[in-house]
Motif scaffolding. Sequence first.
Motif, mmCIF file in Angstrom:
data_model
loop_
_atom_site.group_PDB
_atom_site.id
_atom_site.type_symbol
_atom_site.label_atom_id
_atom_site.label_comp_id
_atom_site.label_asym_id
_atom_site.label_seq_id
_atom_site.Cartn_x
_atom_site.Cartn_y
_atom_site.Cartn_z
ATOM 1 N N THR A 457 30.898 -7.428 72.044
ATOM 2 C CA THR A 457 31.152 -8.516 71.108
ATOM 3 C C THR A 457 29.853 -9.036 70.518
ATOM 4 O OG1 THR A 457 33.160 -9.208 72.260
ATOM 5 C CG2 THR A 457 32.108 -10.844 70.847
ATOM 6 N N THR A 459 28.608 -11.981 67.419
ATOM 7 C CA THR A 459 29.060 -12.957 66.432
ATOM 8 C C THR A 459 28.889 -12.359 65.043
ATOM 9 O OG1 THR A 459 26.872 -13.976 66.163
ATOM 10 C CG2 THR A 459 28.302 -14.855 67.924
ATOM 11 N N ASP A 517 32.527 -15.866 63.647
ATOM 12 C CA ASP A 517 33.516 -14.899 64.140
ATOM 13 C C ASP A 517 32.966 -14.142 65.343
ATOM 14 O OD1 ASP A 517 35.308 -15.605 62.214
ATOM 15 O OD2 ASP A 517 34.980 -13.854 60.948
ATOM 16 N N ARG A 518 33.867 -13.708 66.205
ATOM 17 C CA ARG A 518 33.498 -12.829 67.323
ATOM 18 C C ARG A 518 34.069 -11.442 67.011
ATOM 19 N NH1 ARG A 518 31.658 -14.884 71.874
ATOM 20 N NH2 ARG A 518 32.761 -13.410 73.228
ATOM 21 N N ARG A 520 34.379 -7.374 67.647
ATOM 22 C CA ARG A 520 34.273 -6.303 68.637
ATOM 23 C C ARG A 520 33.737 -5.052 67.941
ATOM 24 N NH1 ARG A 520 33.744 -6.918 73.606
ATOM 25 N NH2 ARG A 520 35.186 -5.311 74.333
#
Length: 575
Positions: A457, A459, A517-518, A520
Amino acid sequence: MTPESRVLRASAVGLVMAASWVGVTAERPPAVVDVQLLAINDFHGNLEPPSGSNGRIGQTLAGGAEFMAAHLAALKTTNPNTVIVSAGDNIGATPLISSLFHDEPSIESLNAAGMQISAVGNHELDEGWWELRRIAKGGCHPTDGCQDGTPYDGARFEFLAANITLDPRKVAPKVLKASGWKGKRNQPGPLFPASTVMKIGGVKIGFIGLTLEGAPQIVMPSALTGLAFHPEAAAANAEAEVLRRKGVRTIVVLIHEGGVPGDNDPNGCRDFTGPIVPIVEAMSDDIDIVVSGHTHRSYVCTIAGKLVTSAESYSRLVTDIDLQIDRRTGRVVSKRARNVAATRDVPPQADQTRIIEHYRPFSAKVGGRQVGSLAASLDRRDNPAGETALGEMVADAMLDASSEPARGGAQVALANPGGVRADLMHPMDTAAGVAAPVTYADAASVLPFGNITVVMTLTGDALVRLLEEQFDRVPGRWTMLQVSKGFSYAFNPSKPAGEWIDRASVTINGRPVLATDRVRVASLDFVWNGGDRFTVVKEATDPVTTGEALEQFVAYLGRHSPVSPGPRGRVRRLP
């Protein structure tokens, strides 16, 4: 023999990297024992010399079992009191010549090289802890048998794992029995011994093995059924106390965890960071030496009075550690280390050559298997925005294999260009209606390094800063990450450094990526470990390992053949 005289002798046979010894030295007492530890880490089954940047130390060609073993043998002749050790990841994420045989060739190679003790790395557990126990004790694979037609006798060296316990109540009885585990059936016990003691030159030396506590975050859960991983320093300290009660006063820790230096000096420790630092700082003063790994970096550091070392990866370096131990007290009075390049300018070790030549025909046969087909060539030629047809397909394959929530939940995949090593060329290129076969060997030549895809993850802000780092290079020599379908952004080289990415243009499936936002992100372990000088990756969290990039690419080819270049435009270079 003193370390200084050993330097002169080793130099005479062309082995020593230009470097100073690093360590702590006191005045030599009248009765000391000189002990030499030769250490490797993250071998990853590189029997054959690795290629590309994975086959060099600086600009010097290095690595390959034949040459690593030759250097180990030459260094061993300089001191009869020598022990050869590893900090783990000897197997797993290996090239075809080893992975095809469940890494039995890697163990046979290390046996021939004289390996004596090894920590358990996270990749040792890739096929399950029960498979590692078979690898250790020998016997044919339960499904594939002994594929080369000869018995597999197991490791002639000892695996140590002080911070891994197995709860047999959580394991199927059939699996437990087949694994040969000897603990009690109603309570947790050690997966492998925590330590071992060797008497060398009349003095006792204790060795403790450790695996990174975070292994469950980077190994498939199904491979770890019944295992528990405990804090590294606490396990080391508890075992050091056990050793001390046995009269052991010299203690070496082999740990599969590491750090990252601030430069590429193989013997440096400038601006050193990473999880190994607080672990070592929390270790008992009874511990003298920490041989580390996992980060695929090289360094020689002194942390909290302990000598801490690592030897890069892929058989390219050997750490030469010299100890002087007081014969009367059994305590270390001097400790030094340096990393020595396993250069290829020495005669290859004959036993290693025989092992390689034995397995090479089998791997060549498997390599001829067709895994897909081409409608047109896929190559690494880049357009003005830095996109390549093959690189983006590799990214698509990583995303395809990692997007399901149970497989990491990746939204974006990034493929580093240096990891894509060969083109897939159609002999007639765009001839209508003609599909050219792609073999497993072809696919393996594209992704030859045994790299692992890991989802982590970042940001949205960190993702943009990571993309900015592509351009922090010599002008015209950017390191353009190849991006997966659905991800798009634009950049403008006329902007000030650090502001090339048009943040408003960064989207996933058409949705803008916000700073908070996170996201992936799937990429290779090489990138997450700071390869190609990417530094923002240190901010990534929540890793999930999804498998070998090569196998993901092969599976993608099988599902989508005949393949051809897709439209460019995921990355746009603004005027």
